[in-house]
Design a protein around this motif. Sequence first.
Motif, PDB file in Angstrom:
ATOM      1  N   ASP A 262       0.651  -1.123   0.057  1.00 22.53           N
ATOM      2  CA  ASP A 262       0.107   0.028  -0.147  1.00 22.53           C
ATOM      3  C   ASP A 262       0.834   1.154  -0.089  1.00 22.53           C
ATOM      4  O   ASP A 262       0.296   2.329  -0.185  1.00 22.53           O
TER       5      ASP A 262
ATOM      6  N   SER B 180      -4.446   9.846   3.713  1.00 25.70           N
ATOM      7  CA  SER B 180      -5.036  10.953   4.127  1.00 25.70           C
ATOM      8  C   SER B 180      -4.789  12.126   4.021  1.00 25.70           C
ATOM      9  O   SER B 180      -3.148  12.429   3.810  1.00 25.70           O
TER      10      SER B 180
ATOM     11  N   GLY C  61      -4.554  11.797   9.074  1.00 26.41           N
ATOM     12  CA  GLY C  61      -4.881  10.459   9.742  1.00 26.41           C
ATOM     13  C   GLY C  61      -6.355  10.764  10.661  1.00 26.41           C
ATOM     14  O   GLY C  61      -6.827   9.665  10.911  1.00 26.41           O
TER      15      GLY C  61
ATOM     16  N   ARG D 219      -9.314   8.799   9.384  1.00 27.23           N
ATOM     17  CA  ARG D 219      -9.163   7.515   9.274  1.00 27.23           C
ATOM     18  C   ARG D 219      -9.200   7.096  10.851  1.00 27.23           C
ATOM     19  O   ARG D 219      -8.490   5.668  11.103  1.00 27.23           O
ATOM     20  N   GLY D 220      -9.294   7.874  11.914  1.00 28.68           N
ATOM     21  CA  GLY D 220      -9.534   6.910  13.092  1.00 28.68           C
ATOM     22  C   GLY D 220      -8.588   7.956  14.548  1.00 28.68           C
ATOM     23  O   GLY D 220      -8.663   7.298  15.536  1.00 28.68           O
TER      24      GLY D 220
ATOM     25  N   THR E  53       4.201   5.830   8.492  1.00 31.12           N
ATOM     26  CA  THR E  53       2.791   5.678   8.759  1.00 31.12           C
ATOM     27  C   THR E  53       2.125   7.018   9.088  1.00 31.12           C
ATOM     28  O   THR E  53       1.048   7.444   8.374  1.00 31.12           O
TER      29      THR E  53
ATOM     30  N   ALA F 192      -1.716   7.391   7.900  1.00 27.07           N
ATOM     31  CA  ALA F 192      -2.605   6.010   8.522  1.00 27.07           C
ATOM     32  C   ALA F 192      -3.299   6.381   9.760  1.00 27.07           C
ATOM     33  O   ALA F 192      -2.937   7.091  10.476  1.00 27.07           O
ATOM     34  N   GLY F 193      -4.395   5.641   9.947  1.00 21.59           N
ATOM     35  CA  GLY F 193      -5.044   5.926  11.437  1.00 21.59           C
ATOM     36  C   GLY F 193      -4.309   5.429  12.469  1.00 21.59           C
ATOM     37  O   GLY F 193      -3.933   4.089  12.202  1.00 21.59           O
TER      38      GLY F 193
ATOM     39  N   ASP G 249      -5.539   3.430  14.899  1.00 22.47           N
ATOM     40  CA  ASP G 249      -6.057   2.004  14.875  1.00 22.47           C
ATOM     41  C   ASP G 249      -5.530   1.266  13.876  1.00 22.47           C
ATOM     42  O   ASP G 249      -5.838  -0.079  13.841  1.00 22.47           O
ATOM     43  N   GLU G 250      -4.972   1.550  12.786  1.00 21.92           N
ATOM     44  CA  GLU G 250      -4.354   0.908  11.619  1.00 21.92           C
ATOM     45  C   GLU G 250      -2.965   0.425  11.782  1.00 21.92           C
ATOM     46  O   GLU G 250      -2.448  -0.106  10.982  1.00 21.92           O
ATOM     47  N   VAL G 251      -2.292   1.006  12.792  1.00 23.56           N
ATOM     48  CA  VAL G 251      -0.833   0.630  12.891  1.00 23.56           C
ATOM     49  C   VAL G 251      -0.646  -0.243  14.218  1.00 23.56           C
ATOM     50  O   VAL G 251      -1.586  -0.391  15.062  1.00 23.56           O
ATOM     51  N   ASP G 252       0.404  -0.767  14.456  1.00 21.76           N
ATOM     52  CA  ASP G 252       0.931  -1.523  15.348  1.00 21.76           C
ATOM     53  C   ASP G 252       1.375  -0.815  16.518  1.00 21.76           C
ATOM     54  O   ASP G 252       2.638  -0.252  16.372  1.00 21.76           O
TER      55      ASP G 252
END
Length: 222
Positions: free
Chosen positions: A16, A24, A28, A31-32, A190, A195-196, A198-201
């Motif tokens: 991705d 975004s 982000g 995206r959360g 990220t 990236a949001g 909640d989309e990451v570790d």
Amino acid sequence: MHPGFVPAQGKISWGDFNSVKPFSGDFGFDRGGAVDRYYIENFLAEQSAHIKGNVLEVADNAYTLKYGGNNVTKSDVLHLNAGTPGATYIGDLSKGGDLPSDHFDCIILTQTLHLIYDYTSALKHCYRILKKDGVLLLTTPGISPIDRGEWGKYWLWSFNEHSMRKIFEELFPASSYTIETFGNVYAATTFLYGAGIDEVDKWKLDVRDPAFSVIVTIQLTK
């Protein structure tokens, strides 16, 4: 893929991230939540004992209420724009305006210093308006996208640990402040892509690599 894995030259799998367009255009938040807020909010949670009494926050008082709660006796908000709902002081922090000296127990200054041209003057005013033993809680971007909206034209600086140490050692006693940085290549990448949270570790966000600082935090006591 095990932690620390490095692909051989020419064998990177981009997935991705094989795009020149971020996920975004709003850090982000759409995206959360933004990745950098993970560090900012952890910092404020750790410093919550200092968020008490008469507290000044820039832009709004969301963090004052969230982390100060019932320990806050008076919540003030400084905003650049007149007519902003909830603002009790209007003006440019670098000019000081009507901000009273020796008045605040705590100042929350998150993600603002990079928007102020004369940031040295702004820091001096923060020190002036703090009561003795009052605390400034400051965060500023390191590696970051630049805002596409109203604040983009004010986005003037990017700081790292070394620049902040140089600035603070010229202004304040060395024993009065603590500077830390947070982030790594995963966090920076990220965050840049939007990236949001909640989309990451999150465990990967906790790894610190000063070469990829996303957030710089400072706690200063007057």
